[in-house]
Design an enzyme around this catalytic site. Structure first.
Site, short mmCIF file in Angstrom:
data_model
loop_
_atom_site.label_atom_id
_atom_site.label_comp_id
_atom_site.label_asym_id
_atom_site.label_seq_id
_atom_site.Cartn_x
_atom_site.Cartn_y
_atom_site.Cartn_z
N ASP A 1 -9.62 -3.08 1.27
CA ASP A 1 -9.73 -2.63 2.65
C ASP A 1 -11.15 -2.09 2.83
OD1 ASP A 1 -9.71 -0.70 4.88
OD2 ASP A 1 -7.55 -1.06 4.94
N LYS B 1 -6.97 2.65 -2.43
CA LYS B 1 -7.63 3.53 -1.46
C LYS B 1 -8.42 4.58 -2.23
CE LYS B 1 -6.60 5.77 2.94
NZ LYS B 1 -5.63 5.80 4.04
N GLU C 1 -2.93 -2.90 -2.59
CA GLU C 1 -4.10 -2.34 -1.89
C GLU C 1 -4.44 -0.94 -2.36
OE1 GLU C 1 -3.48 -2.07 2.34
OE2 GLU C 1 -5.48 -1.24 2.71
N HIS D 1 -11.79 1.65 2.52
CA HIS D 1 -11.20 2.38 1.39
C HIS D 1 -12.14 2.59 0.21
CE1 HIS D 1 -6.70 1.62 2.54
NE2 HIS D 1 -7.41 2.15 3.51
N TRP E 1 0.87 -1.18 0.00
CA TRP E 1 0.00 0.00 0.00
C TRP E 1 0.90 1.22 0.00
CZ3 TRP E 1 -0.38 4.09 3.55
CH2 TRP E 1 -1.33 5.06 3.18
N ASP F 1 -12.57 8.72 8.19
CA ASP F 1 -11.53 7.79 8.67
C ASP F 1 -11.81 6.37 8.21
OD1 ASP F 1 -9.26 6.94 10.29
OD2 ASP F 1 -10.78 5.96 11.51
N ASP G 1 -10.13 3.65 9.48
CA ASP G 1 -9.42 2.69 10.33
C ASP G 1 -9.98 2.53 11.74
OD1 ASP G 1 -7.25 2.13 8.41
OD2 ASP G 1 -6.84 4.25 8.69
N HIS H 1 -8.73 -6.40 4.06
CA HIS H 1 -8.35 -5.70 5.28
C HIS H 1 -9.64 -5.38 6.02
CE1 HIS H 1 -3.97 -4.12 4.66
NE2 HIS H 1 -4.05 -5.43 4.79
N ASP I 1 -7.04 -4.54 9.97
CA ASP I 1 -6.31 -3.30 9.73
C ASP I 1 -7.08 -2.11 10.30
OD1 ASP I 1 -4.62 -1.33 8.93
OD2 ASP I 1 -5.23 -1.35 6.82
C1 RNT Z 1 -3.73 2.53 4.78
C2 RNT Z 1 -3.88 1.09 4.44
C3 RNT Z 1 -2.76 0.21 4.92
C4 RNT Z 1 -2.29 0.58 6.30
C5 RNT Z 1 -1.30 -0.39 6.88
C6 RNT Z 1 -0.61 0.17 8.06
O1 RNT Z 1 -4.83 3.27 4.45
O2 RNT Z 1 -5.10 0.61 4.90
O3 RNT Z 1 -3.14 -1.10 4.82
O4 RNT Z 1 -3.36 0.72 7.18
O5 RNT Z 1 -0.45 -0.81 5.91
ZN ZN Z 2 -5.46 -1.52 4.77
#
Ligand code: RNT
Ligand code: ZN
Length: 416
Positions: A256, A225, A223, A259, A182, A291, A293, A283, A323
């Site tokens: 993810d 985003k 990955e 994302h 990523w 956000d 995460d 993920h 993640d």
């Molecule tokens: C970031 C991605 C990635 C990170 C990690 C730390 O937006 O999701 O996967 O969270 O690599």
């Molecule tokens: Zn991720």
């Protein structure tokens, strides 16, 4: 235990053997991300809590792990509260270099010796991620897609080193290592030229992947985003970019959950991807407004994701990694909440009498299909979950919370 016997009977009426499903759970190995334990700081330099790369852990709950020993100790505590045997996901910044500064293009497998020996002892697998953020050479906002040849070369070398390390890890542990790329590349405001960075990124990836490894040791993923902090208007590695790259280059896509557009559910993407690819990495995260995460919880997104993997009969094709990072709550709680929620979702999906749904669908009884889907949501899965926890020797119900509190009072409190 009586609860389990009753639940077993209920599920049996729908053709589901709960003992068999518990055996299925033994094949599930999710990947626990080490970076929840220290707010994505890593061991390279003094922690500053800023990644400089579009990701950011907020909060200042005491007890952040400050080195490999503490981080492994915390992961062990989390694992003691999470049923099943799982992997640990590393990032390159978790190299242990004996106090010497080793730059990203120079890291070697020896810097992960302690992690590997520990994983061997615990009989668990490790996954890996090159770290393309938290570094002065990422300050321009571009790494692998940089127009500056020196910057680009540096990051290509880092990507190559990381794959070399992941390959060694997989070989030594005899458990395949997932290596996920990523990059934060993108721009805050409207770029005039979007295509050039994407062409450069393609070339950089080609170079990184030009070295071929045995897939039983390492499997690569990329990955995407939608946007990040400071990359609101343009992200080079978008979903379309990597979807195309992956299908043409025999690497896997990583989706993810945080994302994509807030109303976009990644569950529906799984069957499309698996029609063309053998594997997929997820993920597990939770997007909240801007956000991506937040700690995963047992919400509709996670449930529909798990159900879709099961309905595609794809638990042996889809790699599941956590993640998220939250520094505003006890970090071990964050791990345990997210991991238990993910495993619950998986268990619920395996317990669903999918066959009955498909039968009604094939007969055209769409009302019955919907009615069954609704009724199946309240089958007594929690009794099966408790049995799973008991079998795996971890606390059931809320009792794990006290264990974390005790650890906080006995250990974490003394760290800062
Ligand atoms: C970031 C991605 C990635 C990170 C990690 C730390 O937006 O999701 O996967 O969270 O690599
Ligand atoms: Zn991720």
């Amino acid at each position: 235990m009586n609860d389990y016997i009753r639940a077993k009977e209920v599920y049996a009426k729908f053709g589901v053997d709960t003992d068999e499903i518990l055996n299925e759970m033994d094949k599930i190995h999710i990947s626990l991300h080490c970076w929840q334990g220290d707010d994505v700081n890593g061991f390279e330099k003094d922690a500053n809590g800023l990644s400089g790369g579009g990701i950011l852990a907020t909060g200042n709950w005491p007890g952040r792990a400050r080195n490999g020993e503490e981080l492994r100790q915390d992961i062990e505590k989390a694992f003691s509260l999470i049923p099943g045997k799982h992997k640990v996901n590393l990032h390159a910044i978790y190299a242990e270099t004996d106090g010497k500064y080793v730059d990203r293009d120079e890291i070697k497998v020896e810097h992960f010796r302690k992690w590997i020996d520990w994983a061997k002892e615990k009989e668990i697998g490790l996954d890996f991620n090159p770290t393309f953020f938290s570094h002065p050479k990422a300050n321009s906002g571009y790494t692998l897609s940089s127009k500056d040849e020196n910057i680009r070369k540096f990051w290509i070398n880092h990507g190559k080193r990381s794959r070399e390390i992941a390959n060694e890890i997989g070989k030594e542990l005899n458990i395949q290592c997932v290596n996920n790329i990523w990059i934060p590349d993108g721009s805050k405001d409207l770029p005039a030229n979007r295509i050039e960075h994407r062409k450069i990124l393609k070339e950089s990836l080609d170079e990184i992947f030009s070295v071929k490894y045995d897939k039983s040791n390492i499997i690569d993923s990329v990955e995407s985003k939608l946007f990040g902090i400071g990359s609101e208007s343009y992200v080079v590695g978008s979903h379309e970019f990597y979807l195309n790259y992956a299908s043409k280059n025999d690497v896997m896509v990583c989706l993810d959950m945080g994302h994509f557009h807030p109303t976009e559910n990644i569950a529906d993407k799984i069957s499309s991807i698996l029609t063309f690819s053998d594997n997929l990495l997820i993920h597990v995260s939770r997007g909240v407004r801007w956000d991506s995460d937040h700690v995963a919880i047992l919400n509709d997104e996670l449930l529909s994701l798990a159900k879709e993997i099961r309905r595609c009969n794809a638990y042996d094709k889809v790699y599941i990694a956590l993640d998220f990072f939250d520094a505003s709550i006890n970090r071990i709680m964050a791990w345990v909440i997210g991991a238990r929620a993910t495993l619950k979702a998986i268990l619920i999906s395996l317990l669903e009498p999918v066959q009955l749904l498909v039968e009604e669908e094939n007969k055209g009884n769409l009302g019955i299909r919907l009615a069954l889907m609704e009724e199946f949501k309240t089958l007594p899965f929690s009794a099966v979950w408790n049995k799973y926890c008991i079998d795996k020797n971890v606390p059931i119900g809320t009792s794990w919370i006290d264990v974390v509190k005790e650890y906080e009072n006995g250990i974490l409190k003394y760290r800062d």
